[in-house]
Design an enzyme around this catalytic site. Structure first.
Site, PDB file in Angstrom:
ATOM      1  N   GLU A 187     -14.125   6.069 -15.697  1.00 27.49           N
ATOM      2  CA  GLU A 187     -15.560   6.358 -15.612  1.00 27.49           C
ATOM      3  C   GLU A 187     -16.020   6.257 -14.166  1.00 27.49           C
ATOM      4  OE1 GLU A 187     -17.683   3.615 -18.086  1.00 27.49           O
ATOM      5  OE2 GLU A 187     -16.953   4.516 -19.944  1.00 27.49           O
ATOM      6  N   GLN A 230     -17.918  31.804 -15.584  1.00 20.21           N
ATOM      7  CA  GLN A 230     -17.945  31.926 -17.058  1.00 20.21           C
ATOM      8  C   GLN A 230     -19.387  32.263 -17.450  1.00 20.21           C
ATOM      9  OE1 GLN A 230     -15.194  31.718 -19.057  1.00 20.21           O
ATOM     10  NE2 GLN A 230     -16.378  32.089 -20.918  1.00 20.21           N
ATOM     11  N   LYS A 258     -11.451  45.525  -9.652  1.00 24.77           N
ATOM     12  CA  LYS A 258     -10.475  44.476  -9.985  1.00 24.77           C
ATOM     13  C   LYS A 258     -10.402  44.313 -11.491  1.00 24.77           C
ATOM     14  CE  LYS A 258     -11.417  39.942  -9.385  1.00 24.77           C
ATOM     15  NZ  LYS A 258     -11.750  38.758  -8.583  1.00 24.77           N
ATOM     16  N   ARG A 318      -8.762  41.536 -14.187  1.00 27.91           N
ATOM     17  CA  ARG A 318      -8.101  40.226 -14.274  1.00 27.91           C
ATOM     18  C   ARG A 318      -7.349  40.142 -15.582  1.00 27.91           C
ATOM     19  NH1 ARG A 318      -8.137  35.581 -11.716  1.00 27.91           N
ATOM     20  NH2 ARG A 318      -9.750  36.076 -10.215  1.00 27.91           N
TER      21      ARG A 318
HETATM   22  C1  R5P Z   1     -14.539  36.236  -8.923  1.00 26.16           C
HETATM   23  O1  R5P Z   1     -14.556  37.408  -9.200  1.00 26.16           O
HETATM   24  C2  R5P Z   1     -14.759  35.735  -7.532  1.00 26.16           C
HETATM   25  O2  R5P Z   1     -15.676  36.510  -6.834  1.00 26.16           O
HETATM   26  C3  R5P Z   1     -13.462  35.626  -6.739  1.00 26.16           C
HETATM   27  O3  R5P Z   1     -12.982  36.919  -6.464  1.00 26.16           O
HETATM   28  C4  R5P Z   1     -12.441  34.856  -7.508  1.00 26.16           C
HETATM   29  O4  R5P Z   1     -12.974  33.670  -7.998  1.00 26.16           O
HETATM   30  C5  R5P Z   1     -11.239  34.542  -6.653  1.00 26.16           C
HETATM   31  O5  R5P Z   1     -10.306  33.857  -7.431  1.00 26.16           O
HETATM   32  P1  R5P Z   1      -8.778  33.894  -7.101  1.00 26.16           P
HETATM   33  O6  R5P Z   1      -8.632  33.464  -5.658  1.00 26.16           O
HETATM   34  O7  R5P Z   1      -8.155  32.920  -8.054  1.00 26.16           O
HETATM   35  O8  R5P Z   1      -8.314  35.296  -7.332  1.00 26.16           O
END
Ligand code: R5P
Length: 296
Positions: free
Chosen positions: A39, A97, A196, A198
């Site tokens: 804690e 999130q 991008k 993911r």
């Molecule tokens: C998310 O889209 C953010 O803008 C960053 O691009 C992201 O958090 C980068 O995370 P990582 O370095 O793990 O790819």
């Protein structure tokens, strides 16, 4: 206007000191330690009754611990009679999130935003808040938010530090458009935004085309966490002919061997701010934060 005290949480004492020095106000560090069971113990070591306090805590690497410390500290400041609490959270986690990607997931961005109300802070000062599906802080927060940006200062610092020819500024994904645009304006350069996808916490695919032959390229993003985004962006840019690729991010979390990934992908150099402690912090956000605190 302004604050009477700048109080640094255990994550950001170094930054709080810089801000307090710029403002010429009282500075203190929250007393914290861990109980044997894990804690968090928190004590405010100064008299705050009737005073306006800026509580500085960037929540990086161990965000849950720093968030818990912040919650305990802000409520304690209120109990001890602080007249107003301004939260300075340069890196505010949980903002990515911002949607329920799978049924049942926590909408963490919204919950953390609501916590600021519970903490009774009058204003939140943050830097390059990760805004994607929520387009502005007011869609998420009911407390007042000053969302500062370091993108312009980062671009200027990169151009100077690396003696860049007017660079092509590149945002790796849709939400990075906001930072790429500001960076490009600051150094009078052009910008483009890539796409991008993911596939996991550490794996991304970056797509898009650009004529980069013979051009210095500067990738701009808000966060570098595992380094996957910057590394894949740099790989793509090198593959289409960019001779030199640099990168600049506001919040250098640098987890999971990120630095090795950046250099393996051919990034020539990387810079960041001191929003969280890191070895690439060429740009200090202290002047920006101090200015914002003067105005609250
Ligand atoms: C998310 O889209 C953010 O803008 C960053 O691009 C992201 O958090 C980068 O995370 P990582 O370095 O793990 O790819």
């Amino acid at each position: 206007m302004g604050v009477d005290i700048v109080l640094g949480g255990s994550a950001s004492a170094y930054l709080a000191r810089k801000v307090a020095e710029r403002l010429g106000v009282e500075f203190a560090v929250l007393e914290t330690r861990k109980f044997p069971d894990g804690e968090t113990y928190v004590r405010v070591p100064i008299d705050v009754a009737g005073r306006k306090v800026a509580l500085v805590q960037s929540m990086y690497r161990t965000p849950n611990e720093y968030l818990a410390e912040f919650l305990l500290a802000s409520k304690t400041l209120k109990d001890l009679g602080a007249s107003e609490i301004i939260a300075v959270i340069p890196y505010l986690p949980y903002m990515r999130q911002d949607s329920r990607f799978k049924p049942g997931e926590a909408l963490s961005a919204k919950i953390v935003a609501e916590l600021m109300e519970w903490c009774e802070v009058s204003t939140l000062i943050t830097v390059d808040l990760h805004l994607h599906r929520f387009r502005s802080p007011s869609e998420l927060f009911r407390v007042r938010v000053r969302n500062l940006t370091a993108a312009g200062e980062l671009a200027k610092a990169a151009v100077e530090e690396f003696s860049l020819k007017p660079p092509l500024i590149v945002g790796p994904d849709e939400e990075a458009e906001q930072w790429a645009r500001i960076a490009a304006e600051a150094v009078n350069a052009e910008y483009i935004v890539l796409r991008k996808e993911r596939s996991s916490d550490e794996e991304v695919r970056v797509m898009g085309a650009a004529d980069v032959t013979g051009r210095d390229v500067l990738i701009i993003d808000d966060i570098v966490s595992t380094g996957g985004t910057l590394a894949e962006t740099a790989r793509l840019l090198k593959a289409v002919g960019a001779p030199r690729v640099y990168a600049a991010c506001t919040h250098a979390l640098l987890v999971s061997g990120a630095e090795a990934k950046l250099y393996a992908a051919g990034i020539d150099a990387f810079i960041a701010t001191d929003s969280v402690p890191n070895p690439y912090a060429i740009v200090s956000i202290a002047p920006l934060v101090a200015e914002a605190l003067r105005e609250v």
